[in-house]
Design a protein around this motif. Structure first.
Motif, PDB file in Angstrom:
ATOM      1  N   VAL A 114       8.834   1.211 -10.378  1.00 22.92           N
ATOM      2  CA  VAL A 114       8.457   0.117  -9.512  1.00 22.92           C
ATOM      3  C   VAL A 114       9.214   0.285  -8.196  1.00 22.92           C
ATOM      4  CG1 VAL A 114       8.491  -2.367  -9.200  1.00 22.92           C
ATOM      5  CG2 VAL A 114       8.039  -1.390 -11.450  1.00 22.92           C
ATOM      6  N   VAL A 115       8.490   0.104  -7.086  1.00 23.89           N
ATOM      7  CA  VAL A 115       9.073   0.270  -5.759  1.00 23.89           C
ATOM      8  C   VAL A 115       9.092  -1.083  -5.065  1.00 23.89           C
ATOM      9  CG1 VAL A 115       8.774   1.375  -3.520  1.00 23.89           C
ATOM     10  CG2 VAL A 115       8.181   2.621  -5.601  1.00 23.89           C
ATOM     11  N   ASN A 116      10.261  -1.478  -4.532  1.00 22.60           N
ATOM     12  CA  ASN A 116      10.285  -2.730  -3.791  1.00 22.60           C
ATOM     13  C   ASN A 116       9.905  -2.479  -2.340  1.00 22.60           C
ATOM     14  OD1 ASN A 116      12.608  -2.192  -2.159  1.00 22.60           O
ATOM     15  ND2 ASN A 116      13.929  -2.727  -3.875  1.00 22.60           N
ATOM     16  N   ARG A 117       9.678  -3.559  -1.617  1.00 23.51           N
ATOM     17  CA  ARG A 117       9.173  -3.473  -0.242  1.00 23.51           C
ATOM     18  C   ARG A 117      10.070  -2.638   0.667  1.00 23.51           C
ATOM     19  NH1 ARG A 117       5.582  -6.040   3.142  1.00 23.51           N
ATOM     20  NH2 ARG A 117       6.326  -6.479   5.230  1.00 23.51           N
ATOM     21  N   SER A 118      11.377  -2.727   0.504  1.00 22.74           N
ATOM     22  CA  SER A 118      12.280  -1.970   1.370  1.00 22.74           C
ATOM     23  C   SER A 118      12.240  -0.470   1.087  1.00 22.74           C
ATOM     24  CB  SER A 118      13.709  -2.490   1.239  1.00 22.74           C
ATOM     25  OG  SER A 118      14.229  -2.198  -0.039  1.00 22.74           O
ATOM     26  N   GLN A 119      11.757  -0.084  -0.091  1.00 23.11           N
ATOM     27  CA  GLN A 119      11.702   1.330  -0.442  1.00 23.11           C
ATOM     28  C   GLN A 119      10.343   1.958  -0.124  1.00 23.11           C
ATOM     29  OE1 GLN A 119      12.739   0.881  -4.583  1.00 23.11           O
ATOM     30  NE2 GLN A 119      14.781   1.692  -4.217  1.00 23.11           N
ATOM     31  N   GLU A 120       9.331   1.142   0.177  1.00 23.54           N
ATOM     32  CA  GLU A 120       7.989   1.677   0.414  1.00 23.54           C
ATOM     33  C   GLU A 120       7.942   2.767   1.477  1.00 23.54           C
ATOM     34  OE1 GLU A 120       4.781  -1.142   0.818  1.00 23.54           O
ATOM     35  OE2 GLU A 120       5.629  -2.392  -0.749  1.00 23.54           O
ATOM     36  N   PRO A 121       8.568   2.571   2.647  1.00 21.76           N
ATOM     37  CA  PRO A 121       8.503   3.651   3.646  1.00 21.76           C
ATOM     38  C   PRO A 121       9.133   4.948   3.153  1.00 21.76           C
ATOM     39  CG  PRO A 121       9.246   1.613   4.662  1.00 21.76           C
ATOM     40  CD  PRO A 121       9.237   1.386   3.172  1.00 21.76           C
ATOM     41  N   SER A 122      10.242   4.847   2.428  1.00 21.10           N
ATOM     42  CA  SER A 122      10.919   6.046   1.926  1.00 21.10           C
ATOM     43  C   SER A 122      10.052   6.781   0.919  1.00 21.10           C
ATOM     44  CB  SER A 122      12.246   5.671   1.263  1.00 21.10           C
ATOM     45  OG  SER A 122      13.100   5.053   2.182  1.00 21.10           O
ATOM     46  N   VAL A 123       9.480   6.049  -0.010  1.00 22.02           N
ATOM     47  CA  VAL A 123       8.631   6.663  -1.035  1.00 22.02           C
ATOM     48  C   VAL A 123       7.382   7.257  -0.398  1.00 22.02           C
ATOM     49  CG1 VAL A 123       7.251   6.207  -3.097  1.00 22.02           C
ATOM     50  CG2 VAL A 123       9.532   5.213  -2.880  1.00 22.02           C
ATOM     51  N   ALA A 124       6.764   6.516   0.522  1.00 23.25           N
ATOM     52  CA  ALA A 124       5.542   6.997   1.175  1.00 23.25           C
ATOM     53  C   ALA A 124       5.799   8.268   1.975  1.00 23.25           C
ATOM     54  CB  ALA A 124       4.957   5.911   2.074  1.00 23.25           C
ATOM     55  N   THR A 125       6.910   8.307   2.733  1.00 23.02           N
ATOM     56  CA  THR A 125       7.178   9.511   3.523  1.00 23.02           C
ATOM     57  C   THR A 125       7.568  10.681   2.630  1.00 23.02           C
ATOM     58  OG1 THR A 125       9.428   8.729   3.993  1.00 23.02           O
ATOM     59  CG2 THR A 125       7.765   8.363   5.690  1.00 23.02           C
ATOM     60  N   LEU A 126       8.205  10.402   1.502  1.00 20.62           N
ATOM     61  CA  LEU A 126       8.540  11.468   0.555  1.00 20.62           C
ATOM     62  C   LEU A 126       7.269  12.089  -0.027  1.00 20.62           C
ATOM     63  CD1 LEU A 126      10.843  12.940  -0.899  1.00 20.62           C
ATOM     64  CD2 LEU A 126      10.709  11.207  -2.687  1.00 20.62           C
ATOM     65  N   VAL A 127       6.329  11.257  -0.421  1.00 19.16           N
ATOM     66  CA  VAL A 127       5.047  11.757  -0.954  1.00 19.16           C
ATOM     67  C   VAL A 127       4.284  12.488   0.144  1.00 19.16           C
ATOM     68  CG1 VAL A 127       2.809  11.079  -1.919  1.00 19.16           C
ATOM     69  CG2 VAL A 127       4.907  10.016  -2.767  1.00 19.16           C
ATOM     70  N   GLU A 128       4.269  11.914   1.353  1.00 20.06           N
ATOM     71  CA  GLU A 128       3.571  12.573   2.454  1.00 20.06           C
ATOM     72  C   GLU A 128       4.205  13.930   2.767  1.00 20.06           C
ATOM     73  OE1 GLU A 128       1.963  11.719   6.977  1.00 20.06           O
ATOM     74  OE2 GLU A 128       3.407  10.338   6.091  1.00 20.06           O
ATOM     75  N   ALA A 129       5.528  14.007   2.743  1.00 19.02           N
ATOM     76  CA  ALA A 129       6.216  15.280   2.977  1.00 19.02           C
ATOM     77  C   ALA A 129       5.811  16.306   1.927  1.00 19.02           C
ATOM     78  CB  ALA A 129       7.728  15.082   2.979  1.00 19.02           C
ATOM     79  N   ALA A 130       5.689  15.883   0.677  1.00 19.29           N
ATOM     80  CA  ALA A 130       5.269  16.798  -0.393  1.00 19.29           C
ATOM     81  C   ALA A 130       3.841  17.297  -0.148  1.00 19.29           C
ATOM     82  CB  ALA A 130       5.370  16.105  -1.751  1.00 19.29           C
TER      83      ALA A 130
ATOM     84  N   ARG B 222      -0.071  -0.588   6.923  1.00 14.88           N
ATOM     85  CA  ARG B 222      -0.833  -1.837   6.807  1.00 14.88           C
ATOM     86  C   ARG B 222      -0.205  -2.779   5.791  1.00 14.88           C
ATOM     87  NH1 ARG B 222      -5.849  -2.439   8.875  1.00 14.88           N
ATOM     88  NH2 ARG B 222      -6.716  -0.689   9.987  1.00 14.88           N
ATOM     89  N   ALA B 223       0.253  -2.244   4.667  1.00 14.34           N
ATOM     90  CA  ALA B 223       0.848  -3.089   3.622  1.00 14.34           C
ATOM     91  C   ALA B 223       2.121  -3.768   4.109  1.00 14.34           C
ATOM     92  CB  ALA B 223       1.132  -2.260   2.375  1.00 14.34           C
ATOM     93  N   LEU B 224       2.889  -3.060   4.926  1.00  8.66           N
ATOM     94  CA  LEU B 224       4.137  -3.627   5.434  1.00  8.66           C
ATOM     95  C   LEU B 224       3.911  -4.557   6.616  1.00  8.66           C
ATOM     96  CD1 LEU B 224       6.421  -0.484   5.225  1.00  8.66           C
ATOM     97  CD2 LEU B 224       6.409  -2.464   3.712  1.00  8.66           C
ATOM     98  N   ALA B 225       2.730  -4.477   7.245  1.00  7.98           N
ATOM     99  CA  ALA B 225       2.372  -5.316   8.388  1.00  7.98           C
ATOM    100  C   ALA B 225       3.446  -5.288   9.477  1.00  7.98           C
ATOM    101  CB  ALA B 225       2.087  -6.744   7.940  1.00  7.98           C
ATOM    102  N   VAL B 226       3.912  -4.086   9.792  1.00  6.71           N
ATOM    103  CA  VAL B 226       4.922  -3.932  10.831  1.00  6.71           C
ATOM    104  C   VAL B 226       4.212  -3.851  12.181  1.00  6.71           C
ATOM    105  CG1 VAL B 226       6.756  -2.439  11.728  1.00  6.71           C
ATOM    106  CG2 VAL B 226       6.432  -2.690   9.254  1.00  6.71           C
ATOM    107  N   PRO B 227       4.609  -4.699  13.146  1.00  2.74           N
ATOM    108  CA  PRO B 227       3.972  -4.640  14.459  1.00  2.74           C
ATOM    109  C   PRO B 227       4.177  -3.268  15.096  1.00  2.74           C
ATOM    110  CG  PRO B 227       5.480  -6.506  14.312  1.00  2.74           C
ATOM    111  CD  PRO B 227       5.663  -5.686  13.077  1.00  2.74           C
TER     112      PRO B 227
END
Length: 143
Positions: free
Chosen positions: A1-17, A57-62
């Motif tokens: 389970v990934v919390n909101r603060s970890q989403e960018p880290s997990v997403a960029t790790l998967v994208e890097a792979a 989009r999920a994080l809704a960061v301006p």
């Protein structure tokens, strides 16, 4: 389970792979890339970009949009006091626009010079750097 603060880290790790996988496929071939040799890396890169967009989009960061560059550009005048805006984000938006154009320019120069695989390796390194930075900022722990 990934919390909101970890989403960018997990997403960029998967994208890097995914980008690293595209690099490995491109490095194993010689240009010009044809048929499956180009389709699979493009598919991997497309998944990576889709993941990046879904996370933004999920994080809704301006100002964190990867879908349409024009949203960032049109946000500059839209948020101005002349247009009735309250908070000007012109500096952050201009940095984003310049970064995207600079990255695209460097990528084109490298690809035109016959270094398509190197371009993907540099993108992987950049994503790993972003992953490490995001993980440190968020206090994410991968276990």
């Amino acid at each position: 389970v990934v919390n909101r603060s970890q989403e960018p880290s997990v997403a960029t790790l998967v994208e890097a792979a995914l980008v690293l996988g595209a690099f490995a496929l491109a490095a194993a071939q010689t240009p010009p890339y044809r048929d499956v040799g180009v389709t699979v890396p493009i598919t991997l890169l497309g998944f990576g970009m889709g993941l990046q967009n879904a996370t933004a989009r999920a994080l809704a960061v301006p100002d964190l949009t990867t879908t349409v560059l024009t949203l960032t550009i049109t946000g500059i005048p839209a948020d101005s006091t002349l247009a009735g805006g309250q908070v000007s984000r012109v500096g952050r938006r201009l940095v984003g626009v310049v970064s995207m154009f600079l990255g695209a320019f460097v990528g084109v120069v490298l690809i035109e010079a016959g270094h398509g695989a190197l371009t993907l390796l540099l993108a992987t390194m950049l994503l790993v750097g972003v992953t490490v930075t995001a993980a440190r900022k968020s206090g994410a722990k991968f276990s």
